[in-house]
Design a protein around this motif. Structure first.
Motif, PDB file in Angstrom:
ATOM      1  N   LEU A   1      13.995  43.299 -42.334  1.00 45.03           N
ATOM      2  CA  LEU A   1      13.892  44.075 -41.096  1.00 45.03           C
ATOM      3  C   LEU A   1      13.525  43.174 -39.917  1.00 45.03           C
ATOM      4  CD1 LEU A   1      13.522  46.707 -39.365  1.00 45.03           C
ATOM      5  CD2 LEU A   1      11.187  46.817 -40.236  1.00 45.03           C
ATOM      6  N   TYR A   2      12.476  42.375 -40.108  1.00 45.65           N
ATOM      7  CA  TYR A   2      12.028  41.545 -38.980  1.00 45.65           C
ATOM      8  C   TYR A   2      12.981  40.390 -38.696  1.00 45.65           C
ATOM      9  CZ  TYR A   2       8.023  44.348 -38.048  1.00 45.65           C
ATOM     10  OH  TYR A   2       7.242  45.408 -37.671  1.00 45.65           O
TER      11      TYR A   2
ATOM     12  N   ARG B   1       3.248  46.293 -33.949  1.00 45.26           N
ATOM     13  CA  ARG B   1       3.925  45.138 -34.551  1.00 45.26           C
ATOM     14  C   ARG B   1       5.373  45.053 -34.073  1.00 45.26           C
ATOM     15  NH1 ARG B   1       5.551  41.426 -34.990  1.00 45.26           N
ATOM     16  NH2 ARG B   1       5.544  39.713 -36.483  1.00 45.26           N
TER      17      ARG B   1
ATOM     18  N   MET C   1      14.578  24.865 -30.610  1.00 47.18           N
ATOM     19  CA  MET C   1      15.452  25.960 -31.043  1.00 47.18           C
ATOM     20  C   MET C   1      15.700  26.915 -29.877  1.00 47.18           C
ATOM     21  SD  MET C   1      14.938  28.303 -34.396  1.00 47.18           S
ATOM     22  CE  MET C   1      16.147  29.479 -34.896  1.00 47.18           C
TER      23      MET C   1
ATOM     24  N   ALA D   1      18.980  47.678 -37.994  1.00 44.69           N
ATOM     25  CA  ALA D   1      17.828  47.287 -38.823  1.00 44.69           C
ATOM     26  C   ALA D   1      16.767  48.383 -38.842  1.00 44.69           C
ATOM     27  CB  ALA D   1      17.237  45.984 -38.293  1.00 44.69           C
TER      28      ALA D   1
ATOM     29  N   PRO E   1      11.296  41.171 -29.965  1.00 43.03           N
ATOM     30  CA  PRO E   1      12.223  41.254 -28.815  1.00 43.03           C
ATOM     31  C   PRO E   1      13.208  42.418 -28.924  1.00 43.03           C
ATOM     32  CG  PRO E   1      12.910  39.511 -30.296  1.00 43.03           C
ATOM     33  CD  PRO E   1      11.656  40.088 -30.879  1.00 43.03           C
TER      34      PRO E   1
ATOM     35  N   ILE F   1      16.503  30.314 -27.701  1.00 42.19           N
ATOM     36  CA  ILE F   1      15.959  31.669 -27.758  1.00 42.19           C
ATOM     37  C   ILE F   1      17.082  32.628 -28.131  1.00 42.19           C
ATOM     38  CG2 ILE F   1      14.869  33.495 -26.363  1.00 42.19           C
ATOM     39  CD1 ILE F   1      13.072  31.073 -26.698  1.00 42.19           C
ATOM     40  N   ILE F   2      16.863  33.428 -29.172  1.00 43.59           N
ATOM     41  CA  ILE F   2      17.882  34.400 -29.591  1.00 43.59           C
ATOM     42  C   ILE F   2      17.411  35.799 -29.213  1.00 43.59           C
ATOM     43  CG2 ILE F   2      19.159  35.382 -31.539  1.00 43.59           C
ATOM     44  CD1 ILE F   2      18.571  32.759 -33.054  1.00 43.59           C
TER      45      ILE F   2
ATOM     46  N   VAL G   1       5.797  43.866 -30.247  1.00 39.58           N
ATOM     47  CA  VAL G   1       5.703  42.454 -29.868  1.00 39.58           C
ATOM     48  C   VAL G   1       6.970  41.682 -30.259  1.00 39.58           C
ATOM     49  CG1 VAL G   1       3.188  42.406 -29.906  1.00 39.58           C
ATOM     50  CG2 VAL G   1       4.439  41.827 -31.995  1.00 39.58           C
TER      51      VAL G   1
ATOM     52  N   SER H   1      16.201  40.632 -38.884  1.00 40.71           N
ATOM     53  CA  SER H   1      17.255  41.258 -38.062  1.00 40.71           C
ATOM     54  C   SER H   1      16.770  41.498 -36.641  1.00 40.71           C
ATOM     55  CB  SER H   1      17.683  42.593 -38.662  1.00 40.71           C
ATOM     56  OG  SER H   1      18.204  42.393 -39.939  1.00 40.71           O
ATOM     57  N   ILE H   2      15.522  41.941 -36.528  1.00 41.26           N
ATOM     58  CA  ILE H   2      14.971  42.214 -35.191  1.00 41.26           C
ATOM     59  C   ILE H   2      14.922  40.936 -34.356  1.00 41.26           C
ATOM     60  CG2 ILE H   2      12.796  42.805 -34.019  1.00 41.26           C
ATOM     61  CD1 ILE H   2      12.444  45.053 -36.045  1.00 41.26           C
ATOM     62  N   TYR H   3      14.724  39.805 -35.045  1.00 42.03           N
ATOM     63  CA  TYR H   3      14.721  38.524 -34.315  1.00 42.03           C
ATOM     64  C   TYR H   3      16.113  37.888 -34.273  1.00 42.03           C
ATOM     65  CZ  TYR H   3       9.678  38.559 -33.785  1.00 42.03           C
ATOM     66  OH  TYR H   3       8.400  38.889 -33.404  1.00 42.03           O
ATOM     67  N   GLY H   4      17.122  38.676 -34.661  1.00 39.78           N
ATOM     68  CA  GLY H   4      18.503  38.203 -34.526  1.00 39.78           C
ATOM     69  C   GLY H   4      18.952  37.244 -35.609  1.00 39.78           C
ATOM     70  N   LEU H   5      18.268  37.246 -36.745  1.00 38.56           N
ATOM     71  CA  LEU H   5      18.636  36.327 -37.833  1.00 38.56           C
ATOM     72  C   LEU H   5      19.299  37.094 -38.963  1.00 38.56           C
ATOM     73  CD1 LEU H   5      15.235  34.413 -38.080  1.00 38.56           C
ATOM     74  CD2 LEU H   5      17.268  33.677 -36.838  1.00 38.56           C
TER      75      LEU H   5
ATOM     76  N   GLU I   1      12.315  43.951 -48.054  1.00 40.56           N
ATOM     77  CA  GLU I   1      12.848  44.836 -46.997  1.00 40.56           C
ATOM     78  C   GLU I   1      12.161  44.580 -45.657  1.00 40.56           C
ATOM     79  OE1 GLU I   1      14.115  48.573 -49.926  1.00 40.56           O
ATOM     80  OE2 GLU I   1      12.091  48.458 -49.089  1.00 40.56           O
TER      81      GLU I   1
ATOM     82  N   VAL J   1      19.598  45.488 -33.755  1.00 40.38           N
ATOM     83  CA  VAL J   1      18.223  46.000 -33.849  1.00 40.38           C
ATOM     84  C   VAL J   1      18.232  47.449 -34.327  1.00 40.38           C
ATOM     85  CG1 VAL J   1      16.212  46.656 -32.463  1.00 40.38           C
ATOM     86  CG2 VAL J   1      17.278  44.434 -32.125  1.00 40.38           C
TER      87      VAL J   1
ATOM     88  N   PRO K   1      18.414  39.393 -29.935  1.00 40.20           N
ATOM     89  CA  PRO K   1      19.341  40.120 -30.817  1.00 40.20           C
ATOM     90  C   PRO K   1      20.083  41.218 -30.067  1.00 40.20           C
ATOM     91  CG  PRO K   1      17.073  40.765 -31.243  1.00 40.20           C
ATOM     92  CD  PRO K   1      17.020  39.634 -30.278  1.00 40.20           C
TER      93      PRO K   1
ATOM     94  N   ARG L   1       9.335  37.554 -25.413  1.00 37.60           N
ATOM     95  CA  ARG L   1       8.924  37.981 -26.756  1.00 37.60           C
ATOM     96  C   ARG L   1       9.737  37.273 -27.837  1.00 37.60           C
ATOM     97  NH1 ARG L   1       8.267  43.520 -24.689  1.00 37.60           N
ATOM     98  NH2 ARG L   1      10.114  44.215 -25.786  1.00 37.60           N
ATOM     99  N   ALA L   2      10.988  36.941 -27.508  1.00 40.10           N
ATOM    100  CA  ALA L   2      11.807  36.219 -28.484  1.00 40.10           C
ATOM    101  C   ALA L   2      11.313  34.781 -28.665  1.00 40.10           C
ATOM    102  CB  ALA L   2      13.269  36.210 -28.037  1.00 40.10           C
ATOM    103  N   ALA L   3      10.649  34.259 -27.640  1.00 42.50           N
ATOM    104  CA  ALA L   3      10.166  32.873 -27.713  1.00 42.50           C
ATOM    105  C   ALA L   3       8.826  32.772 -28.424  1.00 42.50           C
ATOM    106  CB  ALA L   3      10.050  32.300 -26.302  1.00 42.50           C
TER     107      ALA L   3
ATOM    108  N   ILE M   1       6.485  36.307 -41.271  1.00 40.34           N
ATOM    109  CA  ILE M   1       7.234  37.126 -40.304  1.00 40.34           C
ATOM    110  C   ILE M   1       7.013  36.607 -38.883  1.00 40.34           C
ATOM    111  CG2 ILE M   1       7.317  39.434 -39.253  1.00 40.34           C
ATOM    112  CD1 ILE M   1       6.845  40.497 -42.165  1.00 40.34           C
ATOM    113  N   THR M   2       5.785  36.212 -38.611  1.00 42.45           N
ATOM    114  CA  THR M   2       5.451  35.685 -37.280  1.00 42.45           C
ATOM    115  C   THR M   2       6.290  34.452 -36.948  1.00 42.45           C
ATOM    116  OG1 THR M   2       3.207  36.530 -37.496  1.00 42.45           O
ATOM    117  CG2 THR M   2       3.532  34.782 -35.885  1.00 42.45           C
TER     118      THR M   2
ATOM    119  N   HIS N   1      11.423  33.192 -36.981  1.00 41.14           N
ATOM    120  CA  HIS N   1      12.455  32.764 -36.022  1.00 41.14           C
ATOM    121  C   HIS N   1      12.100  31.426 -35.372  1.00 41.14           C
ATOM    122  CE1 HIS N   1       9.371  34.906 -33.884  1.00 41.14           C
ATOM    123  NE2 HIS N   1       9.878  34.624 -32.715  1.00 41.14           N
ATOM    124  N   ASP N   2      11.179  30.707 -35.992  1.00 41.52           N
ATOM    125  CA  ASP N   2      10.771  29.396 -35.496  1.00 41.52           C
ATOM    126  C   ASP N   2      10.412  29.452 -34.005  1.00 41.52           C
ATOM    127  OD1 ASP N   2      10.181  26.735 -35.579  1.00 41.52           O
ATOM    128  OD2 ASP N   2      12.256  26.071 -35.311  1.00 41.52           O
TER     129      ASP N   2
END
Lengths: 249, 260
Positions: B105-106, A88, A1, A14, A93, A3-4, A91, B108-112, B101, A11, A6, B81-83, B151-152, B155-156
């Motif tokens: 939130l998380y 939390r 997959m 959100a 992105p 790397i995204i 950690v 969206s933070i990971y771009g999903l 919620e 961000v 955002p 961090r995204a990986a 949550i961890t 984003h796979d």
């Protein structure tokens, strides 16, 4: 997959949604922050005729700003840091500044809400009316004044790690601002004290608010107060950023 | 050190972490390959969490390099961090937000963009479909752990870091979590975990490193380490009931003294 990363706007959106939801769910605490300014508007009704509407509104807003900066913002940051909520988020992105900017934007909204409520209460309870320019300038001044107390709150939460100690310290300073600021301003503690209070963060913020509400009365004293207010904001914010730690460990 | 650096999801080289004058991590190097579960074991204060924190970007190393999926954690922190997906030792989320919620939130933070359908599927997967309106603090330890892991891994991520993931869980929840960890490996992603449970390390880890006083003192497959040290007098001295376990090897290598 793949790397995204955002978008920053995604961000921020959100974080803002989460922080506004938190504010709404804590609306009782926000209501308490607005109570004292309302009490002042109500109980100082007789002062409107002698000291003027701008005097009453500016003192009321100043105490509201102190409450938002020292009680609301400071305690929420101390609590979330202690619970590990920031760690939390860190950690993930996202650029770190987005976490604090989102928190500050929420406080900014609260400052604007406070200002509007005080204006409405002043009109309804004390029949205080100002010019449109006065209201607009007072909005801007409340943002500058709010920055002083948010910066002071940031400095307190930066210096002190334990959330309970943060809470008690913020309460103590808040209480000191109420007693020294309000009574000093009214001259109850003597003329010398009144002059000293005039140049404290309480006095300068109150001065620029009062002068903004009545722009024709803006003078050198007001300009000096504005410069000092900006100076206090920069000083406290710098201290707050320098001392701040994301974790209590 | 493995020579095929490019296939490594995590590559830590000569890592040194200091807190003031105290050196928490001393010249540590290790790697984790795709589809591998790697355990970082050590007594309290050995340097596990400090090494983890440096990988996660929570603290800055004094020297050494950390590459996550090919991204340098200092030069490309957002990509790194995204990986990865991180579960901290003490996981906490905004107490005013409910489960759905928090997940949104998380995500969206990971771009999903988490649609309602995806959210419901996720909640069903972790057996919390009926709890979407509950706050994090209202959940049991096992439920909190499931949310936290969801949550961890939302984003796979190519690398999943779990800091003492089964601490405080009952045996059923722990077994369930082990299955989740193994499922992450099945997808070809890598997992690094810390644990005080040698049983857990033996059960789920493909490879482990034992760290003490900031140094890595042993690395290998759990069974290989047992076999290698089986006849050491220190290991035999600490063994119980005659059978040599990973815990015997661990205690023999790190000492019997209780750490603060």
């Amino acid at each position: 997959m793949e790397i995204i990363i955002p978008k920053t706007s995604t961000v921020m959106g959100a974080l803002l949604r989460a922080d506004y939801t938190t504010l709404w769910r804590n609306r009782r605490a926000s209501f308490m922050v607005l109570i004292i300014p309302m009490i002042i508007v109500f109980s100082w009704k007789n002062l409107v005729a002698t000291a003027g509407g701008a005097f009453v509104l500016s003192n009321s807003i100043t105490l509201g700003l102190v409450a938002i900066g020292l009680m609301g913002y400071t305690n929420s940051i101390a609590r979330d840091r202690d619970k590990g909520i920031f760690q939390r988020l860190r950690v993930s992105p996202l650029p770190l500044w987005t976490i604090m900017v989102s928190r500050l934007l929420v406080q900014l909204s609260l400052i604007l809400l406070l200002t509007i409520i005080v204006f409405i209460a002043g009109f309804q309870l004390d029949h205080i009316t100002m010019s449109i320019t006065g209201y607009v300038l007072a909005f801007l001044s409340s943002i500058v004044g709010g920055a002083v107390y948010l910066g002071l709150g940031q400095a307190i939460v930066g210096r002190i790690q334990n959330p309970e100690t943060v809470n008690s310290t913020a309460r103590l300073i808040y209480f000191a601002f109420i007693i020294v600021g309000m009574f000093g301003e009214l001259g109850v503690l003597g003329d010398k004290f009144k002059n000293v209070v005039d140049w404290t963060p309480y006095g300068t913020v109150k001065n620029i608010l009062a002068a903004s509400l009545e722009p024709v009365r803006w003078d050198n004293h007001s300009t000096l107060s504005l410069l000092l207010t900006i100076g206090y904001a920069i000083l406290f914010t710098t201290m707050g950023i320098k001392w701040f730690k994301w974790s209590t460990k | 050190m493995d020579s095929t650096h490019q296939s490594n999801i995590l590559q830590v080289d000569n890592l040194n972490v200091f807190y003031g004058n105290f050196q928490a991590v001393n010249n540590v190097s290790f790697y984790v390959k795709q589809g591998e579960i790697f355990g970082l074991l050590g007594p309290n204060g050995a340097g596990k969490t400090s090494a983890f924190s440096a990988i996660e970007g929570l603290i800055k190393q004094k020297s050494g390099s950390i590459m996550v999926a090919g991204y340098d954690t200092l030069k490309q922190p957002l990509q790194a961090r995204a990986a990865m997906g991180v579960q901290l030792q003490a996981n906490s989320f905004q107490p005013e937000l409910n489960i759905s919620e928090i997940l949104r939130l998380y995500a969206s933070i990971y771009g999903l963009n988490l649609t309602n359908k995806m959210l419901n599927a996720l909640l069903r997967e972790i057996n919390l479909y009926d709890s979407e309106d509950k706050k994090f603090g209202q959940l049991s330890g096992g439920q909190q752990q499931r949310i936290s892991l969801a949550i961890t891994t939302i984003h796979d991520p190519k690398l999943v870091l779990l800091d003492e993931p089964t601490s405080g869980l009952d045996p059923q929840s722990r077994r369930k979590l082990w299955s989740h960890i193994e499922a992450i490996r099945e997808k070809g992603n890598a997992v690094v975990l810390t644990t005080h449970s040698m049983e857990e390390a033996e059960a789920v880890c493909d490879r482990i490193s034992i760290i003490d006083h900031g140094h890595i003192i042993a690395t290998g497959m759990p069974q290989s380490l047992i076999d290698k040290h089986r006849n050491d007098p220190e290991v035999i001295a600490v063994s119980r009931r005659g059978k040599i376990t990973l815990e015997d090897v661990f205690i023999a290598l790190t000492g019997e003294a209780i750490r603060p």
